[in-house]
Design an enzyme around this catalytic site. Structure first.
Site, PDB file in Angstrom:
ATOM      1  N   LYS A 127       0.259   0.019   9.942  1.00  0.00           N
ATOM      2  CA  LYS A 127       1.432   0.521   9.216  1.00  0.00           C
ATOM      3  C   LYS A 127       1.218   1.991   8.862  1.00  0.00           C
ATOM      4  CE  LYS A 127       3.766  -3.329   9.055  1.00  0.00           C
ATOM      5  NZ  LYS A 127       3.010  -3.942  10.144  1.00  0.00           N
ATOM      6  N   ASP A 128       2.314   2.725   8.764  1.00  0.00           N
ATOM      7  CA  ASP A 128       2.262   4.144   8.453  1.00  0.00           C
ATOM      8  C   ASP A 128       1.517   4.407   7.150  1.00  0.00           C
ATOM      9  OD1 ASP A 128       4.879   3.637  10.064  1.00  0.00           O
ATOM     10  OD2 ASP A 128       4.490   5.773  10.294  1.00  0.00           O
ATOM     11  N   ARG A 129       0.749   5.489   7.155  1.00  0.00           N
ATOM     12  CA  ARG A 129       0.075   5.890   5.920  1.00  0.00           C
ATOM     13  C   ARG A 129       1.073   6.448   4.921  1.00  0.00           C
ATOM     14  NH1 ARG A 129      -4.842  10.401   5.306  1.00  0.00           N
ATOM     15  NH2 ARG A 129      -5.020  10.214   3.026  1.00  0.00           N
ATOM     16  N   LYS A 154       0.839  -1.198   0.000  1.00  0.00           N
ATOM     17  CA  LYS A 154       0.000   0.000   0.000  1.00  0.00           C
ATOM     18  C   LYS A 154       0.873   1.247   0.000  1.00  0.00           C
ATOM     19  CE  LYS A 154      -0.592   0.306   5.040  1.00  0.00           C
ATOM     20  NZ  LYS A 154      -0.038   1.666   5.171  1.00  0.00           N
TER      21      LYS A 154
END
Length: 349
Positions: free
Chosen positions: A79-81, A50
């Site tokens: 998880k980090d954007r 992503k």
């Protein structure tokens, strides 16, 4: 209510500067699970990459296509954007149903592989994460960069929760929740705020341990954690010399509190440091005249106490200088530790 004290680091600010996340691909993370898919079962195991999406947004897309509730989509951690992140999701489908997962592919989401699994992937079932970071506009003495990187390889860094754990205005919201103002808050939001509150308190204790230069040492009465496990016990004075040697060999670690009910309490010097740091989070605007501090409120709300290592050491840390102002880092961190804190430690701020 106390103000969040700035995090302290083992080294002072010496003019080292760098820019992280100048581009999305400058922060790449790939999770590592402790097991492989079973190859059969009623869940679809999807490895996904992503970009610019958070984990919950991906889960929503998967749930919509599968026609299931978002809560039934499994993943091991958030998880980090603002990153390129690879992680696994599980979706309940039944033993024989198939779906056109590739129809979800776009510039922000790619289905990398799909297999079958026998159960939902649960939160926290994660060994750790592999990181590739690109620091740009690097400034400061290169020899000092090299020196600090070498020390981090050998001695680790303070295992603070990163800023992304707290979110926008979560500190004030957490105070209101602990004061009993939970009206309109759903279960998910309450969970996030409890997590933020515990993280704030852990960081407060770690700030004090860094100030005292004991963040990587054992104090009398320390609750220690065995490396690579969640096993804890209290260090008694008569066994402290042996435990000090084991800590020096990174076989076990000093810990800080994730407040709640029960659990192992430290004693001696370790308890005095914790009580002093936690007492600052007492009363104030969020808990007027209550006399209770946040740790007591968390216990009263039924959360179980936990412990977290005060230090962490990156595994396999290597670095390269593509040019004079760019530094690339590759390393692995155990679950729950923050790559951004490693960078902050190098900078000393």
């Amino acid at each position: 209510m106390a103000e969040v004290e700035p995090r302290l680091f083992p080294w002072p600010d010496a003019g080292l500067r760098a820019r992280l996340r100048a581009e999305l691909a400058d922060f790449q993370v790939r999770e590592e699970l402790p097991f492989l898919p079973s190859g059969a079962g009623s869940h679809c195991w999807l490895e996904i990459e992503k970009r610019g999406l958070n984990t919950e947004q991906v889960a929503q897309r998967l749930a919509l296509l599968a026609g299931v509730a978002v809560r039934d989509v499994g993943f091991a951690g958030l998880k980090d954007r603002w990153a390129v992140a690879r992680q696994v999701f599980t979706v309940p489908l039944g033993a024989h149903k198939t779906l056109p997962w590739a129809s979800l592919n776009d510039e922000n989401l790619q289905i990398l592989s799909q297999q079958r699994h026998d159960k939902k992937l649960r939160r926290g079932v994660l060994r750790g994460n592999h990181f590739h970071l690109v620091l740009r506009e690097v400034a400061g003495d290169r020899a000092l960069w090299e020196e600090r990187l070498t020390v981090v390889v050998q001695e680790g860094f303070p295992n603070y929760f990163g800023e992304q754990r707290f979110g926008h205005s979560n500190i004030d919201k957490a105070g209101r929740l602990l004061a009993g103002a939970s009206r309109g808050m759903g279960r998910h939001e309450r969970g996030l705020l409890w997590s933020a509150a515990r993280s704030i308190l852990f960081n407060a204790v770690l700030v004090e341990r860094v100030r005292q230069d004991s963040w990587s040492q054992l104090l009398s009465g320390e609750v220690v954690q065995l490396d690579g496990s969640h096993s804890h016990f209290r260090a008694e004075d008569e066994g402290l010399p042996t435990l000090l040697a084991r800590a020096a060999a990174w076989d076990l670690h000093p810990t800080g509190p994730l407040p709640g009910r029960g659990g192992i309490r430290p004693g001696g010097a370790a308890l005095r440091v914790e009580e002093g740091a936690l007492a600052a989070w007492r009363g104030g605007a969020a808990l007027p005249e209550s006399g209770l501090h946040w740790a007591q409120c968390l216990a009263a709300q039924g959360l179980d106490a936990g412990r977290r290592p005060l230090r962490v050491r990156p595994q396999g840390l290597v670095w390269a200088w593509p040019d004079a102002v760019t530094l690339e880092l590759d390393f692995f961190l155990p679950a729950g530790s923050f790559a951004t804190v490693l960078v902050e430690t190098l900078l000393g701020q």
